[in-house]
Design an enzyme around this catalytic site. Structure first.
Site, PDB file in Angstrom:
ATOM      1  N   ARG A 234      64.989  29.677 -60.713  1.00 38.88           N
ATOM      2  CA  ARG A 234      64.666  29.362 -59.317  1.00 38.88           C
ATOM      3  C   ARG A 234      65.625  30.069 -58.370  1.00 38.88           C
ATOM      4  O   ARG A 234      65.262  30.390 -57.245  1.00 38.88           O
ATOM      5  CB  ARG A 234      64.781  27.854 -59.071  1.00 38.88           C
ATOM      6  CG  ARG A 234      63.798  27.026 -59.833  1.00 38.88           C
ATOM      7  CD  ARG A 234      63.835  25.599 -59.374  1.00 38.88           C
ATOM      8  NE  ARG A 234      63.707  25.509 -57.919  1.00 38.88           N
ATOM      9  CZ  ARG A 234      63.530  24.357 -57.286  1.00 38.88           C
ATOM     10  NH1 ARG A 234      63.488  23.234 -57.966  1.00 38.88           N
ATOM     11  NH2 ARG A 234      63.417  24.323 -55.984  1.00 38.88           N
TER      12      ARG A 234
ATOM     13  N   ARG B 133      67.588  12.929 -51.040  1.00 43.91           N
ATOM     14  CA  ARG B 133      67.399  14.062 -50.117  1.00 43.91           C
ATOM     15  C   ARG B 133      66.264  13.804 -49.115  1.00 43.91           C
ATOM     16  O   ARG B 133      65.256  14.498 -49.093  1.00 43.91           O
ATOM     17  CB  ARG B 133      67.164  15.348 -50.914  1.00 43.91           C
ATOM     18  CG  ARG B 133      68.353  15.664 -51.820  1.00 43.91           C
ATOM     19  CD  ARG B 133      68.142  16.905 -52.636  1.00 43.91           C
ATOM     20  NE  ARG B 133      68.255  18.102 -51.800  1.00 43.91           N
ATOM     21  CZ  ARG B 133      68.045  19.328 -52.276  1.00 43.91           C
ATOM     22  NH1 ARG B 133      67.678  19.482 -53.525  1.00 43.91           N
ATOM     23  NH2 ARG B 133      68.158  20.381 -51.495  1.00 43.91           N
TER      24      ARG B 133
ATOM     25  N   CYS C 266      64.739  14.482 -55.776  1.00 42.11           N
ATOM     26  CA  CYS C 266      64.897  15.549 -56.759  1.00 42.11           C
ATOM     27  C   CYS C 266      66.064  15.140 -57.658  1.00 42.11           C
ATOM     28  O   CYS C 266      66.693  14.112 -57.453  1.00 42.11           O
ATOM     29  CB  CYS C 266      65.137  16.888 -56.084  1.00 42.11           C
ATOM     30  SG  CYS C 266      66.835  17.184 -55.704  1.00 42.11           S
TER      31      CYS C 266
ATOM     32  N   LYS D 120      69.038  33.303 -51.680  1.00 44.15           N
ATOM     33  CA  LYS D 120      67.869  32.410 -51.745  1.00 44.15           C
ATOM     34  C   LYS D 120      67.830  31.509 -50.504  1.00 44.15           C
ATOM     35  O   LYS D 120      66.802  31.369 -49.861  1.00 44.15           O
ATOM     36  CB  LYS D 120      67.953  31.538 -52.987  1.00 44.15           C
ATOM     37  CG  LYS D 120      66.956  30.390 -53.027  1.00 44.15           C
ATOM     38  CD  LYS D 120      67.017  29.579 -54.305  1.00 44.15           C
ATOM     39  CE  LYS D 120      68.083  28.532 -54.300  1.00 44.15           C
ATOM     40  NZ  LYS D 120      67.760  27.291 -53.561  1.00 44.15           N
ATOM     41  N   ASN D 121      68.990  30.914 -50.160  1.00 45.25           N
ATOM     42  CA  ASN D 121      68.993  29.910 -49.093  1.00 45.25           C
ATOM     43  C   ASN D 121      68.993  30.494 -47.692  1.00 45.25           C
ATOM     44  O   ASN D 121      68.973  29.754 -46.717  1.00 45.25           O
ATOM     45  CB  ASN D 121      70.166  28.941 -49.295  1.00 45.25           C
ATOM     46  CG  ASN D 121      69.923  28.056 -50.503  1.00 45.25           C
ATOM     47  OD1 ASN D 121      68.826  28.036 -51.065  1.00 45.25           O
ATOM     48  ND2 ASN D 121      70.945  27.368 -50.943  1.00 45.25           N
TER      49      ASN D 121
HETATM   50  C1  EPZ Z   1      70.507  22.936 -48.518  1.00 43.98           C
HETATM   51  O1  EPZ Z   1      69.754  21.815 -48.932  1.00 43.98           O
HETATM   52  C2  EPZ Z   1      70.454  23.915 -49.675  1.00 43.98           C
HETATM   53  N1  EPZ Z   1      69.068  24.330 -49.897  1.00 43.98           N
HETATM   54  C3  EPZ Z   1      71.039  23.265 -50.926  1.00 43.98           C
HETATM   55  O2  EPZ Z   1      71.054  24.257 -51.949  1.00 43.98           O
HETATM   56  C4  EPZ Z   1      72.476  22.846 -50.626  1.00 43.98           C
HETATM   57  O3  EPZ Z   1      72.987  22.176 -51.748  1.00 43.98           O
HETATM   58  C5  EPZ Z   1      72.514  21.916 -49.405  1.00 43.98           C
HETATM   59  O4  EPZ Z   1      71.875  22.561 -48.276  1.00 43.98           O
HETATM   60  C6  EPZ Z   1      73.946  21.554 -48.993  1.00 43.98           C
HETATM   61  O5  EPZ Z   1      74.661  22.720 -48.734  1.00 43.98           O
HETATM   62  C7  EPZ Z   1      68.527  25.264 -49.061  1.00 43.98           C
HETATM   63  O6  EPZ Z   1      69.158  25.744 -48.133  1.00 43.98           O
HETATM   64  C8  EPZ Z   1      67.111  25.667 -49.357  1.00 43.98           C
HETATM   65  P1  EPZ Z   1      71.199  19.037 -46.539  1.00 43.98           P
HETATM   66  P2  EPZ Z   1      69.352  20.678 -47.845  1.00 43.98           P
HETATM   67  O7  EPZ Z   1      70.034  18.685 -45.672  1.00 43.98           O
HETATM   68  O8  EPZ Z   1      69.208  21.302 -46.508  1.00 43.98           O
HETATM   69  C9  EPZ Z   1      71.347  14.295 -46.499  1.00 43.98           C
HETATM   70  C10 EPZ Z   1      70.675  25.105 -54.082  1.00 43.98           C
HETATM   71  O9  EPZ Z   1      71.256  24.830 -55.140  1.00 43.98           O
HETATM   72  N2  EPZ Z   1      70.204  14.382 -45.570  1.00 43.98           N
HETATM   73  O10 EPZ Z   1      72.305  19.859 -45.969  1.00 43.98           O
HETATM   74  O11 EPZ Z   1      68.224  19.900 -48.408  1.00 43.98           O
HETATM   75  C11 EPZ Z   1      70.996  14.820 -47.886  1.00 43.98           C
HETATM   76  O12 EPZ Z   1      70.414  13.791 -48.659  1.00 43.98           O
HETATM   77  C12 EPZ Z   1      70.264  23.999 -53.129  1.00 43.98           C
HETATM   78  O13 EPZ Z   1      70.409  26.278 -53.702  1.00 43.98           O
HETATM   79  C13 EPZ Z   1      69.662  13.219 -45.066  1.00 43.98           C
HETATM   80  O14 EPZ Z   1      70.093  12.106 -45.387  1.00 43.98           O
HETATM   81  O15 EPZ Z   1      70.664  19.785 -47.836  1.00 43.98           O
HETATM   82  C14 EPZ Z   1      72.341  15.254 -48.418  1.00 43.98           C
HETATM   83  O16 EPZ Z   1      73.010  14.121 -48.938  1.00 43.98           O
HETATM   84  C15 EPZ Z   1      70.496  22.636 -53.744  1.00 43.98           C
HETATM   85  N3  EPZ Z   1      68.607  13.303 -44.193  1.00 43.98           N
HETATM   86  C16 EPZ Z   1      73.080  15.742 -47.174  1.00 43.98           C
HETATM   87  O17 EPZ Z   1      72.380  15.157 -46.054  1.00 43.98           O
HETATM   88  C17 EPZ Z   1      68.095  14.517 -43.790  1.00 43.98           C
HETATM   89  O18 EPZ Z   1      67.147  14.540 -42.972  1.00 43.98           O
HETATM   90  C18 EPZ Z   1      73.087  17.258 -46.995  1.00 43.98           C
HETATM   91  O19 EPZ Z   1      71.757  17.689 -47.187  1.00 43.98           O
HETATM   92  C19 EPZ Z   1      68.672  15.689 -44.316  1.00 43.98           C
HETATM   93  C20 EPZ Z   1      69.737  15.599 -45.185  1.00 43.98           C
END
Ligand code: EPZ
Length: 416
Positions: free
Chosen positions: A396, A121, A116, A22-23
């Site tokens: 999902r 996020r 969410c 998915k990711n």
């Molecule tokens: C990706 O989400 C995945 N989704 C998530 O999978 C996964 O849990 C996550 O990466 C971590 O591995 C997809 O790839 C579609 P991040 P993403 O940006 O990119 C903070 C699942 O279950 N952050 O790596 O949204 C954020 O709040 C899903 O399949 C900021 O503060 O995660 C988090 O605490 C759930 N500002 C941390 O960084 C930003 O601009 C990591 O988030 C971006 C992120």
């Protein structure tokens, strides 16, 4: 709302094929926007999130057709640069159209995803990086409004490791003038898969898989053919199910190198694991030993595997700690697992899990995608019947989960 009914207490045995990731599929679908051509993808999983993304791409003017197992995305005639709130609010990954739209059309209007279940996020790193590349960005009425005649290469250092942040910036940089360097980049295998798809489309991305990715901008991209990588989180989920319930399962089509941290922790529980280039076998006789984990960006233990591993620790011999370092509210499955008899206490971002001899079936509620996967595993080992409500969360991210679990001998039934 669909529910799952699971009769627990059975060991798992058999073989299943792992679906496409998915990711990886979600960002690669958005990459189609970068070329006035057709992107042909295979092994795109049949999931709710993929259907949502295709609806969004159609609204932007992409025409998608199926030819056998392949999905063809024709993005020659884009008709809009706007990703509306009603779609984005159902799937945060919609933010991944921002970079490609800005690069291809010079403008984009994408709804802010909002929070969410698992945390705030924000997308500030996506915005910061695009501004570094010369985009004028403002937040208006809950939308990110971005403009750039042509993005220019820049050196970007993200404040934290962000998977979709890295992906958005990588896609935007493919059509920028000059070279972009993303430092502190996410190293997830899904980032590597996206880079491979982009390079097949004529992009010049190097260093994907390391924390330093370099993208040399080109004038235009073209169509390509790409097979989406296997879903390492789906694979890890089934391995945790077998480690908890006991048995002997074989997973086909997954590269073990993409989930080494999970395999290492599962071996520590006492599971016997054999790994080939594109298959994994887990044999578990008896009760797992409790093992502590701490989530971290790849190659650390994946946050997306945390709930599933907690289900293993819930019935393990001994006590373990599970520390969530990525998201601020990713323990919603704890309350539901306690309803099944798990002995878990939360101290800040750490859950202390005291393994119990047995769980007992109950009615529980899914709260987010991976929490519901954790509940499925707990239900597989609980004595008696468990009903899991709101399993749209599960749909999902897991393609045909009840059929795959059934193929492994589990008693799982979907109640409509
Ligand atoms: C990706 O989400 C995945 N989704 C998530 O999978 C996964 O849990 C996550 O990466 C971590 O591995 C997809 O790839 C579609 P991040 P993403 O940006 O990119 C903070 C699942 O279950 N952050 O790596 O949204 C954020 O709040 C899903 O399949 C900021 O503060 O995660 C988090 O605490 C759930 N500002 C941390 O960084 C930003 O601009 C990591 O988030 C971006 C992120």
């Amino acid at each position: 709302m669909d529910k799952l009914r699971i009769a627990g207490g059975r060991a798992l045995a058999g073989e299943i094929q792992v679906s496409g990731a998915k990711n990886a599929a979600l960002p690669i679908l958005c990459a189609a926007l970068l070329a006035a051509d057709t992107l042909e993808l295979s092994r795109v999983p049949v999931l709710q999130d993929v259907r949502t993304m295709l609806r969004l791409l159609r609204q932007l003017g992409v025409r998608d057709t199926r030819e056998g197992e392949a999905l063809l995305l024709d993005a020659r005639a884009l008709t809009s640069h706007e990703a509306p709130y009603d779609l984005v609010k159902t799937m945060r990954a919609s933010i991944l159209v921002l970079g490609p739209l800005l690069a291809r059309l010079g403008e984009a209007r994408v709804s802010l995803p909002g929070g969410c279940a698992i945390g705030a996020r924000p997308v500030d790193q996506h915005i910061k990086g695009l501004q570094a590349m010369g985009a004028q960005i403002s937040i208006e009425h809950g939308y990110v409004v971005a403009k750039a005649a042509r993005l220019r290469g820049a050196r970007i250092v993200t404040d934290m490791v962000t998977v979709t942040g890295t992906e958005n910036l990588m896609m935007a940089a493919t059509l920028a003038s000059g070279t972009t360097l993303i430092e502190n980049a996410a190293r997830e295998p899904e980032v590597v898969d996206l880079a491979q798809a982009l390079n097949a489309m004529g992009a010049r991305v190097s260093g994907a898989g390391t924390d330093r990715i370099e993208i040399e901008g080109v004038q235009a991209l073209h169509g390509a053919r790409h097979a989406v990588m296997a879903d390492r989180i789906e694979a890890g989920t089934f391995l945790c199910a077998a480690a908890a319930a006991g048995g002997d399962v074989v997973l086909r089509g997954v590269a073990s190198v993409t989930l080494d941290a999970t395999l290492e922790k599962l071996r520590a529980t006492g599971a016997q694991i054999e790994a080939g280039d594109d298959w994994l076998r887990l044999v578990m006789a008896g009760r797992p030993r409790a093992v502590s984990v701490r989530t971290a960006p790849f190659p650390g233990f994946a946050t997306d595997m945390q709930a599933q591993f907690m289900a293993v620790d819930a019935i393990a011999s001994g006590t373990a700690t599970i520390t969530e370092t990525i998201f601020e509210n990713r323990f919603m499955h704890v309350l539901e697992m306690q309803r099944l008899g798990a002995d878990i206490t939360i101290e800040g971002n750490t859950a202390v899990v005291r393994g119990v001899e047995r769980l007992s079936g109950a009615t529980v509620m899914a709260t987010d995608l991976r929490a519901s996967a954790g509940l499925v595993i707990a239900a597989l080992v609980a004595e008696g019947e468990t009903i899991i409500d709101r399993i749209y969360h599960l749909d999902r991210g897991y393609e045909g989960i009840e059929a795959k679990l059934g193929a492994l001998g589990a008693a799982v039934e979907r109640l409509r």
